[in-house]
Design a protein around this motif. Sequence first.
Motif, short mmCIF file in Angstrom:
data_model
loop_
_atom_site.label_atom_id
_atom_site.label_comp_id
_atom_site.label_asym_id
_atom_site.label_seq_id
_atom_site.Cartn_x
_atom_site.Cartn_y
_atom_site.Cartn_z
N THR A 21 0.83 -1.21 0.00
CA THR A 21 0.00 0.00 0.00
C THR A 21 0.86 1.26 0.00
OG1 THR A 21 -1.72 -1.21 1.17
CG2 THR A 21 -1.89 1.18 1.19
N THR A 22 1.94 1.25 0.75
CA THR A 22 2.83 2.41 0.81
C THR A 22 3.43 2.70 -0.57
OG1 THR A 22 3.38 1.91 3.10
CG2 THR A 22 4.91 3.34 1.91
N ILE A 23 3.87 1.67 -1.26
CA ILE A 23 4.44 1.86 -2.59
C ILE A 23 3.37 2.36 -3.56
CG2 ILE A 23 5.42 0.64 -4.59
CD1 ILE A 23 6.88 -1.16 -2.50
N ILE A 24 2.18 1.77 -3.49
CA ILE A 24 1.08 2.18 -4.38
C ILE A 24 0.75 3.65 -4.17
CG2 ILE A 24 -1.41 1.94 -4.75
CD1 ILE A 24 -1.00 -1.10 -4.44
N ARG A 25 0.63 4.06 -2.94
CA ARG A 25 0.26 5.46 -2.67
C ARG A 25 1.33 6.42 -3.19
NH1 ARG A 25 -2.94 3.89 2.49
NH2 ARG A 25 -4.83 3.27 1.41
N GLY A 26 2.60 6.05 -3.05
CA GLY A 26 3.68 6.87 -3.59
C GLY A 26 3.62 6.96 -5.11
N LEU A 27 3.36 5.84 -5.75
CA LEU A 27 3.24 5.85 -7.22
C LEU A 27 2.06 6.68 -7.68
CD1 LEU A 27 3.99 2.10 -7.98
CD2 LEU A 27 5.35 4.06 -8.73
N LEU A 28 0.95 6.57 -6.99
CA LEU A 28 -0.25 7.32 -7.38
C LEU A 28 -0.05 8.82 -7.24
CD1 LEU A 28 -3.08 5.05 -5.99
CD2 LEU A 28 -2.22 5.22 -8.33
N GLU A 29 0.74 9.25 -6.27
CA GLU A 29 1.05 10.68 -6.14
C GLU A 29 1.77 11.19 -7.38
OE1 GLU A 29 3.23 11.48 -2.56
OE2 GLU A 29 1.64 10.68 -1.28
N ARG A 30 2.60 10.33 -7.97
CA ARG A 30 3.39 10.74 -9.13
C ARG A 30 2.66 10.56 -10.46
NH1 ARG A 30 6.52 8.84 -5.22
NH2 ARG A 30 8.55 9.76 -4.78
N THR A 31 1.76 9.56 -10.52
CA THR A 31 1.15 9.23 -11.81
C THR A 31 -0.29 9.71 -11.96
OG1 THR A 31 0.27 7.11 -11.03
CG2 THR A 31 2.52 7.11 -11.94
N GLY A 32 -0.96 9.98 -10.84
CA GLY A 32 -2.37 10.34 -10.91
C GLY A 32 -3.25 9.16 -11.27
N GLY A 33 -2.73 7.95 -11.15
CA GLY A 33 -3.50 6.76 -11.48
C GLY A 33 -4.54 6.43 -10.40
N ARG A 34 -5.05 5.23 -10.46
CA ARG A 34 -6.06 4.77 -9.51
C ARG A 34 -5.59 3.48 -8.86
NH1 ARG A 34 -10.49 6.99 -12.57
NH2 ARG A 34 -10.59 9.12 -11.81
N GLU A 35 -6.16 3.21 -7.69
CA GLU A 35 -5.83 1.98 -6.98
C GLU A 35 -7.06 1.08 -6.86
OE1 GLU A 35 -4.56 2.98 -3.00
OE2 GLU A 35 -6.56 3.56 -2.39
N ILE A 36 -6.79 -0.22 -6.85
CA ILE A 36 -7.81 -1.21 -6.51
C ILE A 36 -7.16 -2.11 -5.46
CG2 ILE A 36 -9.21 -3.14 -7.31
CD1 ILE A 36 -9.22 -1.86 -10.09
N ILE A 37 -7.74 -2.11 -4.27
CA ILE A 37 -7.17 -2.87 -3.15
C ILE A 37 -8.10 -4.03 -2.83
CG2 ILE A 37 -6.33 -2.74 -0.77
CD1 ILE A 37 -4.78 -0.86 -2.64
N ALA A 38 -7.63 -5.26 -3.04
CA ALA A 38 -8.46 -6.44 -2.84
C ALA A 38 -9.01 -6.52 -1.42
CB ALA A 38 -7.67 -7.70 -3.18
N ASP A 39 -8.19 -6.23 -0.42
CA ASP A 39 -8.64 -6.31 0.97
C ASP A 39 -9.80 -5.35 1.24
OD1 ASP A 39 -6.83 -8.27 1.58
OD2 ASP A 39 -5.44 -6.97 2.66
N GLN A 40 -9.75 -4.16 0.67
CA GLN A 40 -10.84 -3.20 0.88
C GLN A 40 -12.15 -3.71 0.28
OE1 GLN A 40 -9.44 0.51 -0.76
NE2 GLN A 40 -8.05 0.88 0.95
N ILE A 41 -12.06 -4.31 -0.90
CA ILE A 41 -13.26 -4.88 -1.52
C ILE A 41 -13.81 -6.00 -0.65
CG2 ILE A 41 -14.17 -6.11 -3.53
CD1 ILE A 41 -11.90 -4.71 -5.16
N TYR A 42 -12.92 -6.89 -0.24
CA TYR A 42 -13.32 -8.04 0.58
C TYR A 42 -14.00 -7.58 1.87
CZ TYR A 42 -12.74 -12.08 3.68
OH TYR A 42 -12.95 -13.09 4.57
N LEU A 43 -13.36 -6.66 2.57
CA LEU A 43 -13.90 -6.21 3.86
C LEU A 43 -15.23 -5.47 3.71
CD1 LEU A 43 -10.59 -5.08 5.59
CD2 LEU A 43 -11.96 -7.12 6.11
#
Length: 127
Positions: A21-43
């Motif tokens: 998650t830490t790496i994803i959030r850092g990448l998203l700050e630079r790319t403006g992309g989107r995240e999909i987190i399996a655990d969040q969907i599951y929970l």
Amino acid sequence: MTTSGPGTVLIFVGLPYTGKTTIIRGLLERTGGREIIADQIYLSEVSPSDVGLSHWLAYAPKLAKRIVEKASASDASVLCVELGIMPRKERSSLIDWFRDRGDRVVPFWLKCDDPEVLAERSALRAR
């Protein structure tokens, strides 16, 4: 229903506290992309009494379908998908689905064996 692609899809796999998650959030700050987190969907879809490893693994096929739905609805050119410890069959099927729609897929398998780092990350998350 696939509305986007080709794009870049970064797939992150690994045990808890490996930094996905830490790496994803850092990448998203630079790319403006989107995240999909399996655990969040599951929970968001199961009752608290069902949360556990065996149920999570059994739920993986449905979870993979939800990830496809979310990815289909996204128009981001960069998509970071955190799969945690999703079983190989579902993980492979997701990677194939992204590739079949024309996306460039870059998988990352993260590992952390340092008990002190793992304990520190666990304590930070508990706050």
